[in-house]
Design an enzyme around this catalytic site. Structure first.
Site, PDB file in Angstrom:
ATOM      1  N   LYS A  88       0.852  -1.204   0.000  1.00 59.57           N
ATOM      2  CA  LYS A  88       0.000   0.000   0.000  1.00 59.57           C
ATOM      3  C   LYS A  88       0.883   1.247   0.000  1.00 59.57           C
ATOM      4  CE  LYS A  88      -4.012   1.815   2.577  1.00 59.57           C
ATOM      5  NZ  LYS A  88      -4.840   1.608   3.786  1.00 59.57           N
TER       6      LYS A  88
ATOM      7  N   SER B 226      -9.777   1.880   2.667  1.00 60.13           N
ATOM      8  CA  SER B 226      -8.918   2.635   1.789  1.00 60.13           C
ATOM      9  C   SER B 226      -7.956   1.779   0.975  1.00 60.13           C
ATOM     10  CB  SER B 226      -8.104   3.663   2.589  1.00 60.13           C
ATOM     11  OG  SER B 226      -7.251   3.000   3.507  1.00 60.13           O
TER      12      SER B 226
ATOM     13  N   SER C  70      -9.780  -0.593   6.853  1.00 60.87           N
ATOM     14  CA  SER C  70      -9.221  -0.488   5.501  1.00 60.87           C
ATOM     15  C   SER C  70      -8.475  -1.713   4.988  1.00 60.87           C
ATOM     16  CB  SER C  70      -8.301   0.719   5.404  1.00 60.87           C
ATOM     17  OG  SER C  70      -9.090   1.876   5.354  1.00 60.87           O
TER      18      SER C  70
HETATM   19  N1  GLN Z   1     -13.186   3.933   6.037  1.00 61.03           N
HETATM   20  C1  GLN Z   1     -12.491   4.361   7.216  1.00 61.03           C
HETATM   21  C2  GLN Z   1     -12.163   5.828   7.121  1.00 61.03           C
HETATM   22  O1  GLN Z   1     -12.479   6.394   6.149  1.00 61.03           O
HETATM   23  C3  GLN Z   1     -11.338   3.500   7.433  1.00 61.03           C
HETATM   24  C4  GLN Z   1     -10.012   4.028   7.068  1.00 61.03           C
HETATM   25  C5  GLN Z   1      -8.867   3.123   7.367  1.00 61.03           C
HETATM   26  O2  GLN Z   1      -8.995   2.054   7.974  1.00 61.03           O
HETATM   27  N2  GLN Z   1      -7.703   3.577   6.969  1.00 61.03           N
HETATM   28  O3  GLN Z   1     -11.638   6.419   8.002  1.00 61.03           O
END
Ligand code: GLN
Length: 488
Positions: free
Chosen positions: A77, A152, A176
């Protein structure tokens, strides 16, 4: 070769039945063939990958004994610093930045002989659930290119589902790793907070950020977990304790015997707000677990439903502080520096141009929640809720070994269908966020299909009980099998 598991590839390479270079080339060819449609990668490091693969082949030829993942390709990532390789966190503000150092995790991947193919697409600074907030355009779900791959870490999950890589790294602050895993029919694990190092991870919400392993099978996920986990003195919140035997636990679970394991269903996650197809795949899997010998009971976690609002105060608060470092002075983008403007004007122009709308929204919410006069009402209150959620988990794990739920309330949705209302996007995290606030480990494993799209099953375990979640996840996999998308 691209459909083989990481464990299989590692064995073939170690036995010299195939070279690491051949394996790397096949995956690079696959990326060249499909990534214009999937867009899982922001950067493909062809040269670096082939050099790493050659080094592994040379060591094997010299008779060196390497680990089980030596020579196996991996995608990382784009939120982890990679020396000399572009790292953007999906943001324009870091466009063109080549870090002078490797994240600890990346160092460990290199030391284990894995072959980094490139950096994967993500929502800007890991804020989002669909990868649509990437400043470089979305990633497309290999199951249906009109749908999102989750976020994400949508790029890391899509790369697996599209057979561009057998392994990938994600980061999980609110879901994410697990939610992209769920909607792409792949496996993703969030280790215990502090179980994997945050050194070199571009910070979003430091008390929640947790890097972790992603793969197409539970065993591969555990093998990768074992490579990246463990104490790091460069991360002050890293846990100085032995890493649980996650590989052994995954192999035990794969035998399909859960006798003596107590599984808790969260009463408050009754299915309200979740798609019926998701709930039925989940319930059938719970049924399957009882057939494997598990005892299933209902457990009440009364504060879980407050996790989402608490998270959406805590995470933005921490992000508003963490993202203050992108000021146009030391990293990446600088806008408006024509020699006549003040430092403040340049910072403001840089941040205005460099951050996307969701990141700005979070910085504004977080700054507000932390401001004097509102701190107690918002940030302080959210921290109290976090404590109550931790107590719910502690009480639950006095009654059961693991808690289970669907990973996310809905299957992969269509691109564009949730971007106009941030709250609709946040709802994707309904089931994943409690674990982040508590700090325990959780994994998503495919458990079936709903209208032809994958559904994820979440297993949550106590802090440092990562092995238990692998055991149960591997048992799920042994009962329901794995799921492959239509050919691309
Ligand atoms: N969807 C969550 C957010 O927008 C999770 C983000 C994450 O785990 N990096 O904050």
């Amino acid at each position: 070769m691209i459909k083989k598991t990481a464990a299989e590839l590692g064995t073939l390479i170690a036995n010299r039945e195939v070279s690491a270079v051949e394996v790397a080339r096949e995956h690079l060819d696959r990326i060249a063939a499909v990534d214009d449609r999937v867009h899982a990668f922001l950067h493909v490091d062809t040269e670096g990958a082939l050099a790493a693969a050659e080094a592994v082949d040379a060591k094997i030829a010299a008779g060196e004994k390497l680990g089980p993942l030596a020579g196996v390709p991996i995608a990382v990532k784009d939120v982890l610093a990679t020396r000399g390789v572009p790292t953007t966190a999906g943001s324009k503000i870091l466009e063109g930045w080549r870090p002078p150092y490797d994240a600890t995790l990346v160092e460990r991947l290199r030391a284990a002989g894995t072959v980094m193919l490139g950096k994967t697409n993500m929502d800007e600074f890991a804020m989002g659930s669909s990868t649509e907030y990437s400043a470089y355009g979305p990633t497309f779900n290999p199951w249906d290119l009109a749908r999102i791959p989750g976020g994400s870490g949508g790029g890391s999950a899509a790369a697996l589902a599209a057979y561009e890589a057998p392994l990938s790294i994600g980061t999980d602050t609110g879901g994410s790793i697990r939610q992209p895993g769920a909607v792409t029919g792949t496996v993703g694990a969030k280790p215990t907070y502090g179980g994997t190092s945050r050194y070199g991870l571009l910070a979003f919400s430091s008390s929640l950020d947790t890097p972790g392993p992603c793969a197409r099978t539970v065993e591969d996920t555990a093998l990768l977990h074992a490579v990246i986990a463990g104490h790091d003195q460069r991360d002050s919140t890293s846990i100085d304790a032995p890493v649980p035997d996650v590989v052994g636990a995954a192999r035990l679970g794969a035998t399909g015997d859960l006798t003596g394991v107590k599984v808790g269903l969260v009463r408050e996650f009754s299915g309200e707000g979740a798609e019926p197809g998701v709930m039925s795949a989940f319930r059938e899997t719970v049924e399957a677990l009882t057939k494997l010998g598990a005892e299933v009971v209902e457990v009440s976690c009364p504060h879980f439903l407050y996790a989402l609002p608490a998270y959406y105060l805590i995470a933005p608060s921490e992000c508003s502080s963490n993202l203050a470092r992108y000021d146009g002075v030391r990293f990446g983008l600088r806008v408006g520096d024509d020699g006549n403007r003040s430092l403040e004007e340049v910072m403001s122009a840089t941040r205005e141009a460099g951050f996307g709308p969701e990141v700005k929204r979070r910085i504004i919410i977080g700054t507000y929640a932390l401001s004097s006069g509102y701190y107690d009402a918002y940030y302080g209150q959210a921290q109290k809720v976090r404590t109550l959620i931790t107590r719910d988990f502690t009480a639950a794990f006095e009654q059961v070994d693991v808690l289970v739920s669907p990973t996310t309330p809905f299957v992969a949705f269509e691109l564009g269908s949730r971007t106009s209302d941030p709250y609709q996007m946040y709802l994707a995290d309904l089931f994943t966020i409690p674990t982040n606030l508590y700090g325990g480990p959780a994994i998503s494993v495919p458990c079936g299909l709903s209208e032809g799209l994958p559904v994820g099953f979440q297993v949550m375990a106590p802090i440092l009980g990562d092995d238990r979640m692998y055991r149960v996840a591997a048992a799920v996999e042994s009962a329901v099998g794995t799921f492959a998308p239509p050919a691309l």
